[in-house]
Design a protein around this motif. Structure first.
Motif, mmCIF file in Angstrom:
data_model
loop_
_atom_site.group_PDB
_atom_site.id
_atom_site.type_symbol
_atom_site.label_atom_id
_atom_site.label_comp_id
_atom_site.label_asym_id
_atom_site.label_seq_id
_atom_site.Cartn_x
_atom_site.Cartn_y
_atom_site.Cartn_z
ATOM 1 N N GLY A 245 0.695 -1.025 0.149
ATOM 2 C CA GLY A 245 -0.242 0.146 -0.072
ATOM 3 C C GLY A 245 0.771 1.265 -0.396
ATOM 4 N N HIS A 246 0.208 2.296 0.939
ATOM 5 C CA HIS A 246 0.930 4.582 0.812
ATOM 6 C C HIS A 246 2.412 3.737 1.328
ATOM 7 N N ALA A 247 2.695 2.848 2.789
ATOM 8 C CA ALA A 247 3.657 2.672 3.185
ATOM 9 C C ALA A 247 4.690 1.480 3.047
ATOM 10 N N PRO A 248 4.883 1.328 2.178
ATOM 11 C CA PRO A 248 5.767 -0.850 2.154
ATOM 12 C C PRO A 248 5.905 -1.071 2.850
ATOM 13 N N ASP A 249 6.339 -1.762 3.735
ATOM 14 C CA ASP A 249 6.706 -2.648 5.213
ATOM 15 C C ASP A 249 8.214 -1.760 5.174
ATOM 16 N N THR A 250 8.973 -2.227 6.574
ATOM 17 C CA THR A 250 10.136 -1.379 7.153
ATOM 18 C C THR A 250 11.449 -2.252 6.405
ATOM 19 N N PRO A 251 11.155 -3.733 6.248
ATOM 20 C CA PRO A 251 12.227 -4.332 5.573
ATOM 21 C C PRO A 251 12.346 -4.536 4.280
ATOM 22 N N THR A 252 11.140 -4.335 3.916
ATOM 23 C CA THR A 252 11.162 -4.189 2.753
ATOM 24 C C THR A 252 11.600 -2.550 1.897
ATOM 25 N N VAL A 253 10.941 -1.606 1.958
ATOM 26 C CA VAL A 253 11.774 -0.496 2.348
ATOM 27 C C VAL A 253 13.899 0.149 2.360
ATOM 28 N N ALA A 254 14.081 -1.009 3.209
ATOM 29 C CA ALA A 254 15.607 -1.285 3.588
ATOM 30 C C ALA A 254 16.651 -1.454 3.047
ATOM 31 N N ALA A 255 15.083 -3.078 2.158
ATOM 32 C CA ALA A 255 15.909 -3.361 1.267
ATOM 33 C C ALA A 255 16.348 -2.398 -0.045
ATOM 34 N N ILE A 256 15.485 -2.040 -0.276
ATOM 35 C CA ILE A 256 15.214 -0.780 -1.746
ATOM 36 C C ILE A 256 16.447 0.311 -0.845
ATOM 37 N N LEU A 257 16.322 0.891 -0.239
ATOM 38 C CA LEU A 257 17.004 1.702 -0.306
ATOM 39 C C LEU A 257 19.150 1.333 0.202
ATOM 40 N N ARG A 258 18.778 -0.265 -0.068
ATOM 41 C CA ARG A 258 20.430 -0.862 0.470
ATOM 42 C C ARG A 258 20.952 -0.990 -0.807
ATOM 43 N N ALA A 259 20.029 -1.096 -1.795
ATOM 44 C CA ALA A 259 20.329 -0.853 -3.388
ATOM 45 C C ALA A 259 20.057 -0.002 -3.087
ATOM 46 N N VAL A 260 19.979 1.373 -3.662
ATOM 47 C CA VAL A 260 20.021 2.523 -3.870
ATOM 48 C C VAL A 260 21.606 3.294 -3.687
ATOM 49 N N VAL A 261 21.744 3.135 -2.213
ATOM 50 C CA VAL A 261 23.347 2.879 -1.555
ATOM 51 C C VAL A 261 24.401 2.346 -3.016
#
Length: 284
Positions: A245-261
């Protein structure tokens, strides 16, 4: 994590009814765009190292936010939250990354969480500039990645017009404020948040995150931003989170941000970080 308060411009009280009842239509719309929490920020329950930070904007407004410094040369995230959220929730959302040593500067807006002033697009732009300056100091010589959720994505995209960012991430962000409002209310909007226009002008890597089950900011609006980035040959990618939904869960967001890094530190090389099966990556 707790669900963030939705942007909810689609439920703006009908202007005709507001006027018939004698209320100020613009004041009603303001409350829908900026349903600011009034409770002061608290560090209770936040990760070790979280501390209050105070910045002063160019127009003289003193704002309190929250920050955690990076460790071991890790990058820092500058986080702009959604319209009904608070800086403390930004810290909570990125807690797994903080535990890994990443720094976070969680901006808090005027009128929010006990801060003085009145929220509007111009004011939040000044707030963003002040927290950006602080985040650059916190990051030191490390990378600074700007992240905006929902309305905060509009704040972050606006910042990209004025500052040079190492990378920009938006999560559940709309194409423009008018696209979120019913047609009859659009003439009353004084804020625009033309995010589509900002994407077309980006000169930094841009990563767009959107859940395909978002009932607050429709997934179609994320696709508009993606189409703009593709048409204008921007650098970056879209992460579609299936079922989110509007705010994906914390583990998913963390994984995406690691990929961005990983992408940012590789100076545009291939993304090598592991992503959850629910996430589809589409480069621009």
């Amino acid at each position: 994590m707790k669900r963030f308060a939705p942007l909810a411009l689609a439920v703006v009280v009908a202007s005709s009814l507001v006027l018939a009842l004698g209320f100020d239509a613009r004041a009603q719309i303001h409350r829908q765009i900026y349903p600011a929490p009034t409770a002061p920020l608290s560090l209770s329950g936040l990760p070790e190292g979280a501390a209050f930070v105070t910045v002063t904007t160019a127009d003289g407004v003193v704002l309190k936010g929250i920050e955690v410094p990076p460790r071991d040369g890790k990058p820092t995230f500058l986080m702009f939250h959604g319209n009904g959220s608070a800086a403390s929730r930004s810290i909570d959302w990125l807690a797994p990354l903080i535990a890994e040593g990443y720094g976070v500067v969680a901006a808090e807006y005027r009128e929010y969480s006990g801060n003085p002033g009145r929220a509007n697009e111009t004011g939040l732009a000044a707030d963003a500039d002040a927290f950006y300056a602080r985040a650059r100091t916190v990051a030191g010589g490390g990378k600074l990645i700007v992240v905006g959720h929902s309305l905060g994505g509009g704040v972050a995209l606006g910042l990209s017009r004025r500052q040079t960012l190492d990378a920009l991430v938006t999560i559940g962000t709309f194409s423009s404020l008018s696209d979120m409002a019913p047609a009859f209310a659009r003439p009353l909007l004084t804020d625009r948040y033309d995010n589509k226009g900002a994407v077309a002008m980006l000169d930094e890597p841009y990563y767009l995150v959107h859940g395909d089950a978002d009932e607050v900011v429709p997934f179609a609006q994320g696709k508009v931003l993606q189409a703009t980035a593709v048409a204008d040959h921007r650098r970056g990618a879209m992460f579609t989170v299936h079922g989110a939904g509007h705010a994906p869960d914390t583990p998913t967001v963390a994984a995406i941000l690691r990929a961005v890094v990983a992408k940012t530190e590789a100076n545009g090389g291939a993304i090598k970080a592991e992503l959850p099966g629910s996430v589809a990556l589409a480069p621009f």
